[in-house]
Motif scaffolding. Structure first.
Motif, PDB file in Angstrom:
ATOM      1  N   PRO A  19       0.829  -1.211   0.000  1.00  0.00           N
ATOM      2  CA  PRO A  19       0.000   0.000   0.000  1.00  0.00           C
ATOM      3  C   PRO A  19       0.861   1.257   0.000  1.00  0.00           C
ATOM      4  O   PRO A  19       1.900   1.318   0.672  1.00  0.00           O
ATOM      5  CB  PRO A  19      -0.800  -0.113   1.306  1.00  0.00           C
ATOM      6  CG  PRO A  19      -0.789  -1.574   1.631  1.00  0.00           C
ATOM      7  CD  PRO A  19       0.537  -2.081   1.145  1.00  0.00           C
ATOM      8  N   PHE A  20       0.444   2.256  -0.750  1.00  0.00           N
ATOM      9  CA  PHE A  20       1.199   3.503  -0.867  1.00  0.00           C
ATOM     10  C   PHE A  20       1.494   4.115   0.501  1.00  0.00           C
ATOM     11  O   PHE A  20       2.608   4.594   0.762  1.00  0.00           O
ATOM     12  CB  PHE A  20       0.412   4.501  -1.734  1.00  0.00           C
ATOM     13  CG  PHE A  20       0.975   5.894  -1.710  1.00  0.00           C
ATOM     14  CD1 PHE A  20       2.158   6.197  -2.368  1.00  0.00           C
ATOM     15  CD2 PHE A  20       0.330   6.908  -1.003  1.00  0.00           C
ATOM     16  CE1 PHE A  20       2.682   7.483  -2.334  1.00  0.00           C
ATOM     17  CE2 PHE A  20       0.852   8.185  -0.966  1.00  0.00           C
ATOM     18  CZ  PHE A  20       2.027   8.476  -1.637  1.00  0.00           C
ATOM     19  N   GLU A  21       0.539   4.071   1.394  1.00  0.00           N
ATOM     20  CA  GLU A  21       0.690   4.752   2.685  1.00  0.00           C
ATOM     21  C   GLU A  21       1.730   4.101   3.585  1.00  0.00           C
ATOM     22  O   GLU A  21       2.225   4.740   4.519  1.00  0.00           O
ATOM     23  CB  GLU A  21      -0.660   4.798   3.408  1.00  0.00           C
ATOM     24  CG  GLU A  21      -1.669   5.717   2.725  1.00  0.00           C
ATOM     25  CD  GLU A  21      -3.027   5.674   3.402  1.00  0.00           C
ATOM     26  OE1 GLU A  21      -3.546   6.763   3.734  1.00  0.00           O
ATOM     27  OE2 GLU A  21      -3.556   4.568   3.600  1.00  0.00           O
ATOM     28  N   ALA A  60       4.481   2.234   2.182  1.00  0.00           N
ATOM     29  CA  ALA A  60       5.688   1.928   1.407  1.00  0.00           C
ATOM     30  C   ALA A  60       6.907   2.615   2.023  1.00  0.00           C
ATOM     31  O   ALA A  60       6.823   3.750   2.522  1.00  0.00           O
ATOM     32  CB  ALA A  60       5.508   2.376  -0.037  1.00  0.00           C
ATOM     33  N   PHE A  94      11.108   0.807  -2.156  1.00  0.00           N
ATOM     34  CA  PHE A  94      11.152   1.561  -3.409  1.00  0.00           C
ATOM     35  C   PHE A  94      12.474   1.334  -4.133  1.00  0.00           C
ATOM     36  O   PHE A  94      12.512   1.069  -5.338  1.00  0.00           O
ATOM     37  CB  PHE A  94      10.954   3.052  -3.121  1.00  0.00           C
ATOM     38  CG  PHE A  94      10.810   3.912  -4.343  1.00  0.00           C
ATOM     39  CD1 PHE A  94       9.563   4.276  -4.811  1.00  0.00           C
ATOM     40  CD2 PHE A  94      11.939   4.369  -5.032  1.00  0.00           C
ATOM     41  CE1 PHE A  94       9.419   5.079  -5.946  1.00  0.00           C
ATOM     42  CE2 PHE A  94      11.812   5.162  -6.160  1.00  0.00           C
ATOM     43  CZ  PHE A  94      10.550   5.517  -6.620  1.00  0.00           C
ATOM     44  N   SER A 149       1.597   0.510  -6.573  1.00  0.00           N
ATOM     45  CA  SER A 149       2.059   1.841  -6.997  1.00  0.00           C
ATOM     46  C   SER A 149       3.557   1.855  -7.303  1.00  0.00           C
ATOM     47  O   SER A 149       3.987   2.515  -8.261  1.00  0.00           O
ATOM     48  CB  SER A 149       1.737   2.893  -5.927  1.00  0.00           C
ATOM     49  OG  SER A 149       2.422   2.612  -4.708  1.00  0.00           O
ATOM     50  N   ILE A 150       4.365   1.125  -6.519  1.00  0.00           N
ATOM     51  CA  ILE A 150       5.805   1.075  -6.792  1.00  0.00           C
ATOM     52  C   ILE A 150       6.067   0.239  -8.036  1.00  0.00           C
ATOM     53  O   ILE A 150       6.713   0.685  -8.988  1.00  0.00           O
ATOM     54  CB  ILE A 150       6.584   0.506  -5.592  1.00  0.00           C
ATOM     55  CG1 ILE A 150       6.430   1.401  -4.361  1.00  0.00           C
ATOM     56  CG2 ILE A 150       8.060   0.361  -5.952  1.00  0.00           C
ATOM     57  CD1 ILE A 150       7.142   0.873  -3.122  1.00  0.00           C
ATOM     58  N   SER A 206       4.664   1.761 -11.377  1.00  0.00           N
ATOM     59  CA  SER A 206       5.347   2.978 -11.829  1.00  0.00           C
ATOM     60  C   SER A 206       6.707   2.656 -12.420  1.00  0.00           C
ATOM     61  O   SER A 206       7.144   3.289 -13.398  1.00  0.00           O
ATOM     62  CB  SER A 206       5.475   3.989 -10.681  1.00  0.00           C
ATOM     63  OG  SER A 206       6.195   3.456  -9.591  1.00  0.00           O
TER      64      SER A 206
END
Length: 252
Positions: free
Chosen positions: A102-104, A106, A111, A155-156, A159
């Motif tokens: 989850p982005f929150e 990460a 990354f 999201s990682i 992208s």
């Protein structure tokens, strides 16, 4: 006439293994890489050899890019000793890592690990190996359907895959004078051991993803390997700089 040679990163299992076998069926010799499981890599080499092709497995860890120069030297040595050829023809960037993050929550470490494996490693490994690549070959980079449709927690990963899709277009422009044709293959949901076998181990997830495809199922490794092998053939000589989604029409 010398046989053409393909180098498949992450070729010891899953999609990479299927690619290696299908390439061998098309008459190519195969260099494959593995990160940790040498025994699995040996099994894949044996499977490739059973198709009448020569093959060798080399260790490559894309989470630590300090080893790229040494790896390039090993490729050069293998080309000369195993294949009696100074260069290879096709580079398939398949090695990868998965994770639903989850982005929150990460972290920078997560990354950076994804960045090295999925983007920075692709960029600089291509640069290092380019002097060993023959003209009129190709590059195939594995991306993901999640660059077109959104899957929360990716999201990682997505992208980074979006970055290599853009990079592929630059490869096409900057390497075209050598006849090298870069393309992207973007699978949809595939039932392998990727991301801790998330689809295989979760019947509810598999059912949900199957329902998103007009064909009513998720993909398997055999759905991808043949497409990559096709792109490494003369039949695909006029395909260049393209993103080819191989997803069974998910979210069409």
């Amino acid at each position: 006439m010398k046989r053409k040679i393909a180098l498949v990163t992450g070729g010891s299992r899953g999609l990479g293994k299927e690619m290696a076998i299908r390439l061998a069926e098309k008459g190519l010799d195969v260099i494959l890489t593995y990160q940790g499981n040498k025994d699995l890599a040996k099994e894949t080499v044996k499977s490739v050899q059973e198709k009448g092709a020569r093959s060798v497995a080399l260790k490559l860890d894309l989470t630590d890019l300090s080893g790229l120069s040494a790896f390039t030297g090993e490729v050069k040595e293998s080309l000369e000793s195993t294949f009696e050829n100074p260069g290879f023809d096709y580079l398939i960037h398949n090695a990868g890592m998965g994770g639903t993050i989850p982005f929150e929550t990460a972290t920078e470490d997560q990354f950076d690990a994804f960045m090295n494996t999925h983007y920075k490693g692709v960029y600089f490994l291509t640069q290092k190996l380019l002097p060993l690549m023959n003209n009129d070959g190709g590059i195939v980079t594995l991306s993901s359907g999640t660059t077109r449709f959104v899957n929360p927690g990716y999201s990682i990963y997505a992208s980074m895959k979006g970055a290599v899709e853009t990079l592929t277009k630059y490869f096409a422009k900057e390497l075209g004078h050598r006849g090298i044709k870069p393309n992207v293959v973007a699978p949809g949901p595939i039932e392998t051991d990727f991301n801790n076998a998330a689809i295989r181990n979760n019947p509810q997830l598999k059912e949900r993803l199957s329902g998103m495809s007009p064909l009513g199922r998720v993909g398997v490794a055999e759905d991808i390997g043949g497409v990559v092998a096709f792109l490494c053939s003369e039949d695909a000589r006029w395909i260049n700089g393209q993103r080819i989604e191989v997803s069974g029409g998910i979210n069409v």
